[in-house]
Design a protein around this motif. Sequence first.
Motif, PDB file in Angstrom:
ATOM      1  N   ASN A 157       0.855  -1.181   0.000  1.00 22.62           N
ATOM      2  CA  ASN A 157       0.000   0.000   0.000  1.00 22.62           C
ATOM      3  C   ASN A 157       0.895   1.236   0.000  1.00 22.62           C
ATOM      4  OD1 ASN A 157      -1.599   2.234   0.798  1.00 22.62           O
ATOM      5  ND2 ASN A 157      -3.115   0.846   1.683  1.00 22.62           N
ATOM      6  N   ILE A 158       0.902   1.960  -1.108  1.00 23.56           N
ATOM      7  CA  ILE A 158       1.806   3.099  -1.236  1.00 23.56           C
ATOM      8  C   ILE A 158       1.394   4.276  -0.354  1.00 23.56           C
ATOM      9  CG2 ILE A 158       2.695   2.486  -3.507  1.00 23.56           C
ATOM     10  CD1 ILE A 158       0.717   4.487  -4.743  1.00 23.56           C
ATOM     11  N   ASN A 159       0.192   4.252   0.195  1.00 23.89           N
ATOM     12  CA  ASN A 159      -0.233   5.307   1.119  1.00 23.89           C
ATOM     13  C   ASN A 159       0.121   5.006   2.567  1.00 23.89           C
ATOM     14  OD1 ASN A 159      -1.356   7.155  -0.700  1.00 23.89           O
ATOM     15  ND2 ASN A 159      -3.211   5.939  -0.858  1.00 23.89           N
ATOM     16  N   LYS A 160       0.489   3.775   2.853  1.00 19.92           N
ATOM     17  CA  LYS A 160       0.781   3.380   4.237  1.00 19.92           C
ATOM     18  C   LYS A 160       2.214   2.901   4.439  1.00 19.92           C
ATOM     19  CE  LYS A 160      -3.625   3.826   5.193  1.00 19.92           C
ATOM     20  NZ  LYS A 160      -4.045   5.165   5.481  1.00 19.92           N
ATOM     21  N   ALA A 161       2.858   2.415   3.394  1.00 25.15           N
ATOM     22  CA  ALA A 161       4.180   1.779   3.510  1.00 25.15           C
ATOM     23  C   ALA A 161       5.263   2.781   3.881  1.00 25.15           C
ATOM     24  CB  ALA A 161       4.538   1.092   2.202  1.00 25.15           C
ATOM     25  N   ASP A 162       6.191   2.319   4.726  1.00 24.12           N
ATOM     26  CA  ASP A 162       7.368   3.129   5.017  1.00 24.12           C
ATOM     27  C   ASP A 162       8.424   2.840   3.951  1.00 24.12           C
ATOM     28  OD1 ASP A 162       8.358   0.618   5.704  1.00 24.12           O
ATOM     29  OD2 ASP A 162       8.566   1.068   7.827  1.00 24.12           O
ATOM     30  N   GLU A 206      12.373   6.802  -0.362  1.00 23.45           N
ATOM     31  CA  GLU A 206      12.298   8.043   0.405  1.00 23.45           C
ATOM     32  C   GLU A 206      11.586   9.140  -0.382  1.00 23.45           C
ATOM     33  OE1 GLU A 206      16.365   8.775   1.525  1.00 23.45           O
ATOM     34  OE2 GLU A 206      16.350   7.140   2.999  1.00 23.45           O
ATOM     35  N   ALA A 207      11.775   9.171  -1.700  1.00 20.08           N
ATOM     36  CA  ALA A 207      11.089  10.154  -2.539  1.00 20.08           C
ATOM     37  C   ALA A 207       9.577   9.914  -2.524  1.00 20.08           C
ATOM     38  CB  ALA A 207      11.633  10.103  -3.968  1.00 20.08           C
ATOM     39  N   ILE A 208       9.171   8.653  -2.532  1.00 22.63           N
ATOM     40  CA  ILE A 208       7.736   8.326  -2.476  1.00 22.63           C
ATOM     41  C   ILE A 208       7.141   8.798  -1.151  1.00 22.63           C
ATOM     42  CG2 ILE A 208       6.061   6.426  -2.341  1.00 22.63           C
ATOM     43  CD1 ILE A 208       7.945   4.884  -4.316  1.00 22.63           C
ATOM     44  N   VAL A 209       7.836   8.516  -0.052  1.00 21.76           N
ATOM     45  CA  VAL A 209       7.355   8.938   1.268  1.00 21.76           C
ATOM     46  C   VAL A 209       7.301  10.464   1.352  1.00 21.76           C
ATOM     47  CG1 VAL A 209       7.868   8.920   3.745  1.00 21.76           C
ATOM     48  CG2 VAL A 209       8.107   6.816   2.414  1.00 21.76           C
ATOM     49  N   SER A 210       8.327  11.150   0.851  1.00 22.43           N
ATOM     50  CA  SER A 210       8.354  12.615   0.871  1.00 22.43           C
ATOM     51  C   SER A 210       7.211  13.198   0.049  1.00 22.43           C
ATOM     52  CB  SER A 210       9.681  13.139   0.329  1.00 22.43           C
ATOM     53  OG  SER A 210      10.722  12.782   1.197  1.00 22.43           O
ATOM     54  N   TYR A 211       7.002  12.643  -1.142  1.00 25.84           N
ATOM     55  CA  TYR A 211       5.906  13.109  -1.990  1.00 25.84           C
ATOM     56  C   TYR A 211       4.571  12.964  -1.263  1.00 25.84           C
ATOM     57  CZ  TYR A 211       2.702  13.533  -5.931  1.00 25.84           C
ATOM     58  OH  TYR A 211       1.666  13.931  -6.757  1.00 25.84           O
ATOM     59  N   ARG A 212       4.384  11.818  -0.625  1.00 22.20           N
ATOM     60  CA  ARG A 212       3.139  11.547   0.092  1.00 22.20           C
ATOM     61  C   ARG A 212       2.955  12.517   1.261  1.00 22.20           C
ATOM     62  NH1 ARG A 212       3.483   5.812   1.964  1.00 22.20           N
ATOM     63  NH2 ARG A 212       4.502   6.700   3.765  1.00 22.20           N
ATOM     64  N   GLU A 213       4.044  12.819   1.964  1.00 20.23           N
ATOM     65  CA  GLU A 213       3.962  13.755   3.089  1.00 20.23           C
ATOM     66  C   GLU A 213       3.629  15.171   2.628  1.00 20.23           C
ATOM     67  OE1 GLU A 213       7.753  13.182   5.004  1.00 20.23           O
ATOM     68  OE2 GLU A 213       7.043  11.404   6.102  1.00 20.23           O
ATOM     69  N   LEU A 214       4.152  15.571   1.474  1.00 19.38           N
ATOM     70  CA  LEU A 214       3.904  16.918   0.953  1.00 19.38           C
ATOM     71  C   LEU A 214       2.546  17.065   0.274  1.00 19.38           C
ATOM     72  CD1 LEU A 214       7.400  17.744  -0.610  1.00 19.38           C
ATOM     73  CD2 LEU A 214       6.373  18.776   1.427  1.00 19.38           C
ATOM     74  N   ASN A 215       2.097  16.010  -0.397  1.00 20.16           N
ATOM     75  CA  ASN A 215       0.902  16.104  -1.242  1.00 20.16           C
ATOM     76  C   ASN A 215      -0.309  15.330  -0.725  1.00 20.16           C
ATOM     77  OD1 ASN A 215       2.088  17.591  -3.649  1.00 20.16           O
ATOM     78  ND2 ASN A 215       3.518  15.911  -3.371  1.00 20.16           N
TER      79      ASN A 215
END
Length: 102
Positions: free
Chosen positions: A43-48, A64-73
Amino acid sequence: MKLKTLLVTCLACASLLSIPAHAASSQSDSSSTNGGPAFTLVNINKADSSALTSLPGIGQKKAEAIVSYRELNGEFQSVEELGNVKGIGKRMVERLATKVTI
């Protein structure tokens, strides 16, 4: 004596009958419906970032880019939105489409 022999025979038969059923159930647990190995969707919305690195082509930096994108957007609205993450192109999104969920 006959009762003991009958009991042992019944137990032996019962254990033999349970072996194929157990083998068949463990076989289906380890493969998907198309005969390949079973895997869990990420789950790309929950995974670390650690879980994201289990995906093919995703190393630590992309995770890390995926997590950062999710945190910003905020949460991803679609798997295709992964294409907005720096370092992830259309081909990568196509490869990941069957391995991730939102």
